[in-house]
Motif scaffolding. Structure first.
Motif, PDB file in Angstrom:
ATOM      1  N   ALA A 278       1.444  -5.345   2.913  1.00  9.14           N
ATOM      2  CA  ALA A 278       0.325  -6.017   3.581  1.00  9.14           C
ATOM      3  C   ALA A 278       0.343  -7.517   3.315  1.00  9.14           C
ATOM      4  CB  ALA A 278      -0.990  -5.428   3.117  1.00  9.14           C
TER       5      ALA A 278
ATOM      6  N   TYR B  96       0.847  -1.200   0.000  1.00  7.02           N
ATOM      7  CA  TYR B  96       0.000   0.000   0.000  1.00  7.02           C
ATOM      8  C   TYR B  96       0.878   1.244   0.000  1.00  7.02           C
ATOM      9  CZ  TYR B  96      -4.267  -2.621   1.136  1.00  7.02           C
ATOM     10  OH  TYR B  96      -5.340  -3.467   1.121  1.00  7.02           O
TER      11      TYR B  96
ATOM     12  N   PRO C 156      -3.851 -13.328  13.103  1.00  4.01           N
ATOM     13  CA  PRO C 156      -4.228 -12.190  13.934  1.00  4.01           C
ATOM     14  C   PRO C 156      -4.593 -10.976  13.093  1.00  4.01           C
ATOM     15  CG  PRO C 156      -1.869 -12.631  14.062  1.00  4.01           C
ATOM     16  CD  PRO C 156      -2.453 -13.717  13.251  1.00  4.01           C
ATOM     17  N   SER C 157      -5.239 -10.027  13.697  1.00  4.50           N
ATOM     18  CA  SER C 157      -5.670  -8.824  13.003  1.00  4.50           C
ATOM     19  C   SER C 157      -4.475  -8.138  12.339  1.00  4.50           C
ATOM     20  CB  SER C 157      -6.309  -7.905  14.044  1.00  4.50           C
ATOM     21  OG  SER C 157      -6.708  -6.742  13.425  1.00  4.50           O
ATOM     22  N   GLY C 158      -4.646  -7.724  11.101  1.00  4.48           N
ATOM     23  CA  GLY C 158      -3.588  -7.008  10.390  1.00  4.48           C
ATOM     24  C   GLY C 158      -2.609  -7.910   9.657  1.00  4.48           C
ATOM     25  N   CYS C 159      -2.872  -9.237   9.602  1.00  6.13           N
ATOM     26  CA  CYS C 159      -1.901 -10.147   8.989  1.00  6.13           C
ATOM     27  C   CYS C 159      -2.061 -10.227   7.469  1.00  6.13           C
ATOM     28  CB  CYS C 159      -1.992 -11.542   9.608  1.00  6.13           C
ATOM     29  SG  CYS C 159      -3.490 -12.404   9.143  1.00  6.13           S
ATOM     30  N   GLY C 160      -3.088  -9.572   6.925  1.00  5.38           N
ATOM     31  CA  GLY C 160      -3.220  -9.540   5.465  1.00  5.38           C
ATOM     32  C   GLY C 160      -4.293 -10.454   4.900  1.00  5.38           C
ATOM     33  N   LYS C 161      -5.136 -11.015   5.753  1.00 11.09           N
ATOM     34  CA  LYS C 161      -6.179 -11.935   5.285  1.00 11.09           C
ATOM     35  C   LYS C 161      -7.172 -11.223   4.367  1.00 11.09           C
ATOM     36  CE  LYS C 161      -7.852 -12.365   9.525  1.00 11.09           C
ATOM     37  NZ  LYS C 161      -7.019 -11.544  10.396  1.00 11.09           N
ATOM     38  N   SER C 162      -7.700 -10.092   4.869  1.00 13.24           N
ATOM     39  CA  SER C 162      -8.738  -9.400   4.087  1.00 13.24           C
ATOM     40  C   SER C 162      -8.158  -8.871   2.787  1.00 13.24           C
ATOM     41  CB  SER C 162      -9.319  -8.241   4.878  1.00 13.24           C
ATOM     42  OG  SER C 162      -9.939  -8.737   6.015  1.00 13.24           O
ATOM     43  N   THR C 163      -6.932  -8.371   2.862  1.00 13.27           N
ATOM     44  CA  THR C 163      -6.299  -7.870   1.642  1.00 13.27           C
ATOM     45  C   THR C 163      -6.188  -9.001   0.616  1.00 13.27           C
ATOM     46  OG1 THR C 163      -5.068  -6.277   2.961  1.00 13.27           O
ATOM     47  CG2 THR C 163      -4.245  -6.709   0.747  1.00 13.27           C
TER      48      THR C 163
HETATM   49  P1  ADP Z   1      -6.442  -8.562   8.308  1.00 10.90           P
HETATM   50  O1  ADP Z   1      -7.608  -8.779   7.401  1.00 10.90           O
HETATM   51  O2  ADP Z   1      -5.622  -9.798   8.478  1.00 10.90           O
HETATM   52  O3  ADP Z   1      -6.838  -7.961   9.621  1.00 10.90           O
HETATM   53  P2  ADP Z   1      -5.663  -6.555   6.392  1.00 10.90           P
HETATM   54  O4  ADP Z   1      -5.525  -7.333   5.151  1.00 10.90           O
HETATM   55  O5  ADP Z   1      -6.903  -5.759   6.571  1.00 10.90           O
HETATM   56  O6  ADP Z   1      -5.449  -7.514   7.632  1.00 10.90           O
HETATM   57  O7  ADP Z   1      -4.422  -5.572   6.536  1.00 10.90           O
HETATM   58  C1  ADP Z   1      -3.073  -5.979   6.368  1.00 10.90           C
HETATM   59  C2  ADP Z   1      -2.148  -4.786   6.560  1.00 10.90           C
HETATM   60  O8  ADP Z   1      -2.353  -3.830   5.529  1.00 10.90           O
HETATM   61  C3  ADP Z   1      -2.363  -4.033   7.857  1.00 10.90           C
HETATM   62  O9  ADP Z   1      -1.098  -3.624   8.326  1.00 10.90           O
HETATM   63  C4  ADP Z   1      -3.213  -2.858   7.451  1.00 10.90           C
HETATM   64  O10 ADP Z   1      -2.982  -1.776   8.307  1.00 10.90           O
HETATM   65  C5  ADP Z   1      -2.691  -2.582   6.054  1.00 10.90           C
HETATM   66  N1  ADP Z   1      -3.744  -1.986   5.191  1.00 10.90           N
HETATM   67  C6  ADP Z   1      -4.936  -2.550   4.887  1.00 10.90           C
HETATM   68  N2  ADP Z   1      -5.633  -1.760   4.037  1.00 10.90           N
HETATM   69  C7  ADP Z   1      -4.862  -0.675   3.792  1.00 10.90           C
HETATM   70  C8  ADP Z   1      -5.011   0.507   2.988  1.00 10.90           C
HETATM   71  N3  ADP Z   1      -6.097   0.720   2.260  1.00 10.90           N
HETATM   72  N4  ADP Z   1      -3.988   1.394   2.984  1.00 10.90           N
HETATM   73  C9  ADP Z   1      -2.873   1.191   3.711  1.00 10.90           C
HETATM   74  N5  ADP Z   1      -2.666   0.097   4.481  1.00 10.90           N
HETATM   75  C10 ADP Z   1      -3.637  -0.822   4.539  1.00 10.90           C
END
Ligand code: ADP
Length: 613
Positions: A19, A13, A38-45
């Motif tokens: 991410a 990003y 854990p939260s922030g590990c990149g699953k949703s991305t």
């Molecule tokens: P998870 O789903 O595992 O909680 P995310 O995939 O949402 O994690 O996020 C992975 C990392 O990318 C995190 O560090 C988050 O802060 C970062 N991140 C997610 N979306 C954005 C964005 N739009 N811009 C910048 N950083 C992002």
């Protein structure tokens, strides 16, 4: 219906936040895969990149055979279900479910039939006229699922869909979702931070941390054979107990010393242990509470003297918090005992099932006791194109002719051992693993690991394309950087848009590819006989790649003859017109469309003299 493949996918990003890092996941058709971490590990991305809601920074995503990197979300034939349901509040359940179909202008009768079938499947038949506000959280999530199902997608993507529900409803919906997956027979990719959800629902779980895949495997594999300390600690409640220890190995065996307990590894564990004879390493001993039984003595278990800290009565069993003291240090851990017993304060014996312990390298935190060792190293000799190993010999195939005479080390993985008659061995032990039976095959004193139904006294062969050859520290590259393939250059007049145009082709046996301006110019410079003579095209590893959807280079269909695994690098052995060439990467198809970078192809005459590069 479709499988899905993520190939070295990265997401950065704003040029700063990494991410998702080099994620490779191969998802089979109809599989239920859970991305957990854990939260922030990149699953949703990762999920959003599959859906097309997020661009990928590098790598490739395939849904079925289609590379979807550049496809709009609506063209990927996926359906996504979110945590917040995203329903239209002013529409009825029926209208919410049918929204997509109505937009597409599908016949009203067909819509009605589909909505009714889906409502029945989801237990919503009595609520078709209700508005979302009048539904429970679980019912709303079912409507969201209905809306996804009606689209008949190839893949369902679910992003924490149960997080807004209370614990009881969550458990119920988990079971419903699993049943729905079985009923629909479609690929599901499910994101959650809840490891219990992952363990109960997934056929396969992908554990992520800081954008990296830590391990991918079945719930059983992750629970019993975590590949690293992170996965070991993340999967399972209560958490695995960890203790500092030393693992020392000599000719006779290996001893684990964690201060409060000391024991020898079994023969089975010893065969897999990643500690060399004569070595003593610092490690972490991991023991699941399920493998520590309190109070009752167990045959073959290691006894430790502990103090009772507290007891949690869980109904059928009690979780017991214990303490051991060693050299003034207090070590706390948990085990299980019978809930029928009243445990008095004070000293208490606990029994550790040492057959089921885990060991992790203190520094890398990777397992020292893998379920299936990556490979076993075997000494061998090469002489005159023949490989001598395990008191037997085999002739080397042409792909390996570059190997020089002398001693060499073979790294033999389970995939490299195949049924055959070249060598003999004795199966000393067997274990059930995901793909069948893991056999411990003793071949001339070396213990190899083979998967399959091998008899006690067995014979086997080696798939040499899967054996890695190591000379000292160096991995011997037996994959030629360039393969020469015979071709003819051809010019034909073809009709295109009503006009006659000249086209040029390189013809390989039955296959032909159209060549473009730069290459044609170089060919013409070779003189008059370019359409009569035969030539050889030098296909190099960097001039071939799997054809992309928007491919600009000429493409050719090659048959996949095998995969050569060279430690971290895999090569596809491809065949066109009886010639073998190699391409980096791997796939599971029989045929592959390959793009040829004609701008950088070398051409040789039939004697092998370079004509241009
Ligand atoms: P998870 O789903 O595992 O909680 P995310 O995939 O949402 O994690 O996020 C992975 C990392 O990318 C995190 O560090 C988050 O802060 C970062 N991140 C997610 N979306 C954005 C964005 N739009 N811009 C910048 N950083 C992002």
């Amino acid at each position: 219906m479709a499988g899905l493949k993520l190939n070295h996918v990265c997401k950065v990003y704003d040029g700063k936040v990494k991410a998702v890092s080099d994620v490779c996941i191969n998802i089979k058709d109809k599989e239920f895969v859970v991305l957990v971490g854990p939260s922030g590990c990149g699953k949703s991305t990762t999920l959003r990149m599959i859906a097309g809601l997020e661009d990928i920074s590098s790598g490739d995503i395939f849904i079925g055979d289609r590379r979807v990197n550049l496809l709009e979300p609506k063209d990927r034939n996926i359906a996504m279900v979110f945590q917040n349901y995203a329903l239209f509040p002013n529409m009825s359940v029926a209208d919410n479910i049918s929204f997509g179909l109505r937009m597409q202008g599908v016949d009203k009768e067909i819509i009605k039939e589909k909505v009714e079938t889906i409502a029945e499947m989801l237990g919503l038949s009595d609520y078709l006229k209700a508005k979302p506000a009048n539904l429970s959280g679980g019912q709303r999530q079912r409507v969201a699922l209905g809306r996804a199902i009606v689209r008949e997608p190839d893949v369902f993507l679910l992003d924490e869909p149960l997080s807004n529900l209370d614990a009881k409803l969550r458990a119920k919906m988990r079971a419903e979702l699993s049943a729905l997956h079985r009923k629909l027979g479609t690929t599901f990719i499910y994101v959650t931070h809840d490891q219990v959800e992952a363990m109960t629902m997934g056929d396969r779980i992908v554990v992520m941390k800081d954008g990296v895949v830590m391990q991918s495997g079945s719930p059983r594999q992750l629970f019993n054979h975590p590949a690293n300390k992170f996965t070991a600690g993340f999967i399972g409640t209560p958490q695995m107990n960890f203790f500092d220890c030393t693992v020392s190995r000599d000719e006779n065996g290996a001893e684990v010393d964690a201060g409060f307990v000391k024991f020898n590894l079994s023969k089975q564990q010893l065969a897999k242990l990643k500690v060399a004879v004569g070595e003593s390493v610092k490690a972490t001993l991991g023991i699941r509470p399920e493998h520590i039984s309190v109070g009752e003595s167990q045959e073959g278990f290691a006894e430790v003297l502990t103090e009772l800290v507290s007891v949690e009565d869980l109904g059928p069993k009690s979780l017991i918090h214990l303490l051991s003291r060693i050299d003034e240090k207090e070590i706390e851990f948990t085990g299980y005992g019978s809930s029928d017993v009243y445990y008095n304060d004070g000293e208490l014996s606990a029994y550790i099932n040492t057959d089921l312990i885990n060991l992790f390298d203190a520094e890398t935190e990777n397992t020292l006791l893998p379920e299936i060792p990556e490979y076993v190293e075997i000494g061998a000799t090469i002489k005159n194109g023949t490989l001598y190993v395990f008191n037997g010999s085999v002739k080397l195939p042409s792909a390996l002719e570059s190997l020089k005479d002398g001693d060499i080390t073979l790294r033999v993985s389970t995939e490299a051992i195949i049924p055959g008659k070249d060598f003999s061995g004795v199966v000393e032990m067997r274990e059930n693993v995901e793909d069948g039976k893991l056999c411990f095959v003793n071949a001339q004193g070396a213990v190899l690991f083979a998967i399959g139904d091998y008899e006690d006294n067995c014979t086997f062969s080696l798939d040499l394309s899967k054996v890695v050859f190591v000379n000292g520290e160096e991995i011997v590259d037996s994959i030629p950087n360039e393969s020469l393939i015979d071709f003819r250059f051809e010019r034909v007049k073809e009709e295109e848009n009503g006009k006659k145009v000249k086209k040029h082709y390189a013809v390989f046996g039955d296959a032909r590819v159209e060549t473009f301006f730069d290459f044609n110019t170089k060919m013409y410079r070779l003189g008059k006989k370019i359409f009569e003579n035969q030539f050889k095209l030098g296909i190099r590893l960097n001039t071939v790649r799997p054809a992309r959807e928007d491919e600009v280079y000429p493409t050719i269909c090659a048959s996949l003859e095998g995969i050569c695994d060279f430690e971290g690098k895999k090569f596809m052995k491809l065949k066109v017109a009886d010639t073998i060439f190699y391409m980096e990467g791997e796939c599971e198809r029989e045929f592959l469309v390959v793009a040829l970078d004609f701008d950088h192809m070398a051409v040789y005459d039939t004697e092998g003299n370079l004509l241009f590069d």
